[in-house]
Design a protein around this motif. Structure first.
Motif, mmCIF file in Angstrom:
data_model
loop_
_atom_site.group_PDB
_atom_site.id
_atom_site.type_symbol
_atom_site.label_atom_id
_atom_site.label_comp_id
_atom_site.label_asym_id
_atom_site.label_seq_id
_atom_site.Cartn_x
_atom_site.Cartn_y
_atom_site.Cartn_z
ATOM 1 N N SER A 155 -7.490 3.937 -5.333
ATOM 2 C CA SER A 155 -6.910 5.125 -4.720
ATOM 3 C C SER A 155 -7.894 5.774 -3.763
ATOM 4 N N ALA A 156 -7.355 6.490 -2.800
ATOM 5 C CA ALA A 156 -8.168 7.213 -1.823
ATOM 6 C C ALA A 156 -7.314 8.330 -1.244
ATOM 7 N N SER A 157 -7.937 9.239 -0.547
ATOM 8 C CA SER A 157 -7.201 10.267 0.187
ATOM 9 C C SER A 157 -7.904 10.520 1.512
ATOM 10 N N PHE A 158 -7.141 10.991 2.473
ATOM 11 C CA PHE A 158 -7.734 11.294 3.779
ATOM 12 C C PHE A 158 -7.052 12.518 4.380
ATOM 13 N N SER A 159 -7.728 13.113 5.341
ATOM 14 C CA SER A 159 -7.231 14.308 6.022
ATOM 15 C C SER A 159 -6.383 13.911 7.226
ATOM 16 N N ARG A 160 -5.161 14.424 7.302
ATOM 17 C CA ARG A 160 -4.324 14.168 8.482
ATOM 18 C C ARG A 160 -5.000 14.691 9.740
ATOM 19 N N ALA A 161 -5.615 15.858 9.633
ATOM 20 C CA ALA A 161 -6.227 16.486 10.806
ATOM 21 C C ALA A 161 -7.338 15.626 11.395
ATOM 22 N N ALA A 162 -8.074 14.909 10.533
ATOM 23 C CA ALA A 162 -9.180 14.078 11.007
ATOM 24 C C ALA A 162 -8.692 12.949 11.899
ATOM 25 N N PHE A 163 -7.430 12.570 11.768
ATOM 26 C CA PHE A 163 -6.863 11.490 12.561
ATOM 27 C C PHE A 163 -5.789 11.997 13.534
ATOM 28 N N ALA A 164 -5.722 13.299 13.692
ATOM 29 C CA ALA A 164 -4.741 13.914 14.604
ATOM 30 C C ALA A 164 -3.312 13.505 14.259
ATOM 31 N N ILE A 165 -3.013 13.464 12.965
ATOM 32 C CA ILE A 165 -1.671 13.111 12.514
ATOM 33 C C ILE A 165 -0.889 14.398 12.240
ATOM 34 N N GLY A 166 0.149 14.645 13.018
ATOM 35 C CA GLY A 166 1.008 15.792 12.787
ATOM 36 C C GLY A 166 0.277 17.120 12.793
ATOM 37 N N ARG A 167 -0.455 17.401 13.845
ATOM 38 C CA ARG A 167 -1.234 18.642 13.910
ATOM 39 C C ARG A 167 -0.374 19.882 13.759
ATOM 40 N N GLU A 168 0.853 19.809 14.253
ATOM 41 C CA GLU A 168 1.747 20.972 14.187
ATOM 42 C C GLU A 168 2.677 20.920 12.978
ATOM 43 N N VAL A 169 2.513 19.903 12.143
ATOM 44 C CA VAL A 169 3.391 19.750 10.985
ATOM 45 C C VAL A 169 2.812 20.513 9.803
ATOM 46 N N ASN A 170 3.597 21.455 9.258
ATOM 47 C CA ASN A 170 3.102 22.277 8.141
ATOM 48 C C ASN A 170 3.960 22.135 6.886
ATOM 49 N N ILE A 171 4.814 21.105 6.870
ATOM 50 C CA ILE A 171 5.672 20.927 5.695
ATOM 51 C C ILE A 171 5.029 20.026 4.650
ATOM 52 N N VAL A 172 3.856 19.469 4.980
ATOM 53 C CA VAL A 172 3.091 18.683 4.004
ATOM 54 C C VAL A 172 1.633 19.119 4.081
ATOM 55 N N ASP A 173 0.908 18.944 2.984
ATOM 56 C CA ASP A 173 -0.505 19.291 2.948
ATOM 57 C C ASP A 173 -1.310 18.374 3.866
ATOM 58 N N ASP A 174 -2.538 18.797 4.150
ATOM 59 C CA ASP A 174 -3.400 18.017 5.027
ATOM 60 C C ASP A 174 -3.819 16.701 4.376
ATOM 61 N N GLN A 175 -4.052 16.686 3.069
ATOM 62 C CA GLN A 175 -4.527 15.495 2.388
ATOM 63 C C GLN A 175 -3.371 14.547 2.061
ATOM 64 N N VAL A 226 0.867 -1.178 0.000
ATOM 65 C CA VAL A 226 0.000 0.000 0.000
ATOM 66 C C VAL A 226 0.905 1.229 0.000
ATOM 67 N N VAL A 227 0.773 2.048 -1.022
ATOM 68 C CA VAL A 227 1.663 3.190 -1.222
ATOM 69 C C VAL A 227 0.970 4.475 -0.781
ATOM 70 N N PHE A 228 1.717 5.374 -0.134
ATOM 71 C CA PHE A 228 1.165 6.677 0.221
ATOM 72 C C PHE A 228 2.011 7.780 -0.413
ATOM 73 N N VAL A 229 1.372 8.918 -0.649
ATOM 74 C CA VAL A 229 2.057 10.101 -1.164
ATOM 75 C C VAL A 229 1.582 11.319 -0.380
ATOM 76 N N ALA A 230 2.520 12.093 0.150
ATOM 77 C CA ALA A 230 2.213 13.362 0.813
ATOM 78 C C ALA A 230 2.760 14.494 -0.047
ATOM 79 N N ARG A 231 1.994 15.570 -0.143
ATOM 80 C CA ARG A 231 2.384 16.705 -0.981
ATOM 81 C C ARG A 231 2.476 17.989 -0.169
ATOM 82 N N ILE A 260 2.871 19.552 -4.616
ATOM 83 C CA ILE A 260 4.090 18.905 -5.112
ATOM 84 C C ILE A 260 4.459 17.745 -4.195
ATOM 85 N N PRO A 261 4.663 16.525 -4.742
ATOM 86 C CA PRO A 261 5.026 15.387 -3.886
ATOM 87 C C PRO A 261 6.305 15.666 -3.105
#
Length: 198
Positions: A167-187, A44-49, A53-54
């Motif tokens: 394929s699918a996408s999800f929100s990091r914020a919805a799962f409390a993943i890296g709330r203070e991390v701003n170097i990648v998009d939420d999706q 299962v592959v993931f991509v953060a942008r 931009i990846p």
């Protein structure tokens, strides 16, 4: 030994079709004749942008569960997958450690993520929309997976194969993943590739 009813997974090691999927991460066998194989080399592959931009990508190498995709009768399709979060590999140890860490996936406390389908609808000649519950870090949210066959399912014959990708996408914020991390998009994007055999 015969196969179980169509809605049940096949765990028969003597099954000739399942023996052929020994290199798969996930397998599902139906008496009616569908076997789905997810490519082990991809998992299962993931991509953060960041600003589209990846910036980070990787794969979860340890995945288990069942996948059944039936384009003729989509209501019989189902996905039930569990992912060992510690099996994440990006190719960079520093990035692996960061994503597995407490502020992101927190694999020490949440070693498993999962997806369970709840509703499946055919959205085109080659596509299925699969809605279900994604669970990460102990939180569950609805997510829709789009599965697309790479050729017309109607042309698939006995003994043939049909490559697909999901394929699918999800929100990091919805799962409390890296709330203070701003170097990648939420999706965050998820991608799976495999083959359906009949």
């Amino acid at each position: 030994m015969g196969h179980p009813a169509a809605e049940e997974p096949c765990h028969d090691d003597a099954c000739a079709a399942c023996r052929g999927s020994s290199g798969a991460v996930v397998r599902f066998c139906l008496r009616a004749g569908h076997l789905v194989v997810v490519e082990r080399r991809r998992g299962v592959v993931f991509v953060a942008r960041h600003f589209g931009i990846p910036t980070a990508s990787g794969r979860f190498g340890t995945v288990d569960g069942t996948i059944a995709l039936d384009f003729d009768r989509p209501e019989r399709s189902r996905i039930r997958m569990t992912i060992q979060t510690a099996s994440l590999r990006t190719g960079a140890d520093l990035v692996d450690g960061f994503i597995k860490g407490q502020t992101m996936l927190d694999v020490a406390h949440y070693p498993v993520a999962s997806f369970v389908s709840q509703q499946v609808a055919r959205t085109g000649e080659r596509s299925l929309s699969i809605t279900g519950q994604l669970t990460i870090r102990g939180a569950s949210q609805p997510v829709t997976v789009i599965a697309v066959a790479e050729s017309d399912p109607a042309g698939m014959r006995a003994g043939g194969t049909l490559p697909f990708h999901a394929s699918a996408s999800f929100s990091r914020a919805a799962f409390a993943i890296g709330r203070e991390v701003n170097i990648v998009d939420d999706q965050v994007e998820i991608d799976i590739k495999g083959v359906i055999s009949r």
